[in-house]
Enzyme design. Structure first.
Site, PDB file in Angstrom:
ATOM      1  N   HIS A   1     -54.995  54.460   4.574  1.00 56.13           N
ATOM      2  CA  HIS A   1     -55.796  54.779   3.395  1.00 56.13           C
ATOM      3  C   HIS A   1     -55.654  53.706   2.324  1.00 56.13           C
ATOM      4  O   HIS A   1     -56.647  53.235   1.742  1.00 56.13           O
ATOM      5  CB  HIS A   1     -55.374  56.145   2.856  1.00 56.13           C
ATOM      6  CG  HIS A   1     -56.114  56.581   1.641  1.00 56.13           C
ATOM      7  ND1 HIS A   1     -55.536  57.317   0.640  1.00 56.13           N
ATOM      8  CD2 HIS A   1     -57.398  56.383   1.240  1.00 56.13           C
ATOM      9  CE1 HIS A   1     -56.420  57.548  -0.313  1.00 56.13           C
ATOM     10  NE2 HIS A   1     -57.549  57.002   0.026  1.00 56.13           N
TER      11      HIS A   1
ATOM     12  N   HIS B   1     -45.844  59.262  11.494  1.00 61.32           N
ATOM     13  CA  HIS B   1     -47.260  59.182  11.883  1.00 61.32           C
ATOM     14  C   HIS B   1     -48.166  59.513  10.700  1.00 61.32           C
ATOM     15  O   HIS B   1     -49.159  58.812  10.450  1.00 61.32           O
ATOM     16  CB  HIS B   1     -47.535  60.139  13.040  1.00 61.32           C
ATOM     17  CG  HIS B   1     -48.978  60.240  13.411  1.00 61.32           C
ATOM     18  ND1 HIS B   1     -49.570  59.420  14.342  1.00 61.32           N
ATOM     19  CD2 HIS B   1     -49.956  61.077  12.966  1.00 61.32           C
ATOM     20  CE1 HIS B   1     -50.841  59.736  14.458  1.00 61.32           C
ATOM     21  NE2 HIS B   1     -51.111  60.750  13.636  1.00 61.32           N
ATOM     22  N   GLU B   2     -47.825  60.577   9.968  1.00 67.11           N
ATOM     23  CA  GLU B   2     -48.634  60.941   8.799  1.00 67.11           C
ATOM     24  C   GLU B   2     -48.564  59.867   7.718  1.00 67.11           C
ATOM     25  O   GLU B   2     -49.554  59.594   7.039  1.00 67.11           O
ATOM     26  CB  GLU B   2     -48.189  62.296   8.250  1.00 67.11           C
ATOM     27  CG  GLU B   2     -48.338  63.451   9.225  1.00 67.11           C
ATOM     28  CD  GLU B   2     -49.727  63.542   9.835  1.00 67.11           C
ATOM     29  OE1 GLU B   2     -50.720  63.209   9.134  1.00 67.11           O
ATOM     30  OE2 GLU B   2     -49.846  63.929  11.010  1.00 67.11           O
TER      31      GLU B   2
ATOM     32  N   HIS C   1     -51.057  57.227   8.304  1.00 73.05           N
ATOM     33  CA  HIS C   1     -52.382  57.502   7.736  1.00 73.05           C
ATOM     34  C   HIS C   1     -52.437  57.116   6.252  1.00 73.05           C
ATOM     35  O   HIS C   1     -53.464  56.652   5.761  1.00 73.05           O
ATOM     36  CB  HIS C   1     -52.734  58.975   7.901  1.00 73.05           C
ATOM     37  CG  HIS C   1     -53.053  59.373   9.305  1.00 73.05           C
ATOM     38  ND1 HIS C   1     -53.956  58.676  10.084  1.00 73.05           N
ATOM     39  CD2 HIS C   1     -52.601  60.406  10.073  1.00 73.05           C
ATOM     40  CE1 HIS C   1     -54.047  59.263  11.273  1.00 73.05           C
ATOM     41  NE2 HIS C   1     -53.233  60.298  11.293  1.00 73.05           N
TER      42      HIS C   1
END
Length: 236
Positions: free
Chosen positions: A114, A106-107, A110
């Site tokens: 980005h 999940h991270e 991100h």
């Protein structure tokens, strides 16, 4: 002039809105904790830890300038775009569980947002300073307005400032949901999780997403309460 509900002599029926928000937040927290605890005991078939899964995802995406680091705490996982670091908590970094791998992915979702210039993430990042102001000063401005003779100008400014915090919560929803969707697809396509593990991971991330939905709902309900209580004071 009639006293303000909740600050005068009358029962404030709008407290039900605060109660609903609190119940949603408590339910979301309980759900994510129980779901994470359940699947943190399920070891992934590949045996990859959260850190190893994150490093593989970033490598496969061709991203070489983002580090994966350990951070203390429980579920304090996050991506820091300024330092270009994915920080994974105690429960994620060294653990080979389905839950840990899902959170790590999940991270990384991100990170991909980005690097791809995902619009909602850009908007959320731009809103951070305003949202901090809204969450810290909205209610105090309203209270100051009440203390200074029901100053409608200060009260309305407080409501508008609080709107910034609500807007941030709303923009956060597509960012988090998109990161979770990316995570599940990547883990499945790269074979980091296999078979029923993919569905288990989806349950973990869905429970985590519920916390953001609950936070947004609680903020909206609080804003609605403020508008009901103070939004029409100019007409009194």
């Amino acid at each position: 002039m009639m006293p303000y509900y909740g600050y005068g002599y009358y029962f404030d029926p709008t407290y039900i809105l605060v109660l609903i928000g609190a119940v949603l937040s408590i339910a979301a927290s309980a759900k994510v904790n129980s779901t994470y605890a359940k699947y943190s005991r399920v070891r992934s078939m590949t045996g990859m830890t959260g850190a190893q899964a994150a490093e593989r995802i970033l490598y496969q995406a061709g991203i070489r300038d983002v580090r994966v680091e350990h951070v203390r705490g429980n579920l304090t996982d996050h991506y820091d775009p300024r330092s270009k670091v994915v920080r994974l908590s105690d429960a994620t970094f060294h653990s080979p569980s389905v839950a840990a791998v899902g959170v790590a992915a999940h991270e990384c979702g991100h990170v991909l947002q980005h690097y791809e210039g995902y619009a909602p993430l850009k908007i959320r990042t731009a809103l951070v300073p305003a949202a901090n102001i809204g969450s810290r000063l909205g209610i105090p401005l309203i209270l100051i307005g009440i203390l200074f003779g029901a100053n409608s100008f200060l009260i309305h400014i407080g409501i508008w400032v609080f709107c910034l915090a609500v807007l941030f919560q709303l923009v956060t929803l597509p960012v988090e949901l998109n990161a979770s969707g990316r995570a599940v697809r990547i883990l499945d396509s790269q074979g980091i999780l296999r078979g029923e593990e993919v569905g288990q991971c989806r349950k973990v991330l869905r429970a985590a997403a519920f916390t953001y939905v609950a936070a947004a709902a609680a903020s909206i309900l609080q804003l609605l309460r403020l508008v009901l209580l103070f939004g029409g004071r100019d007409r009194d």
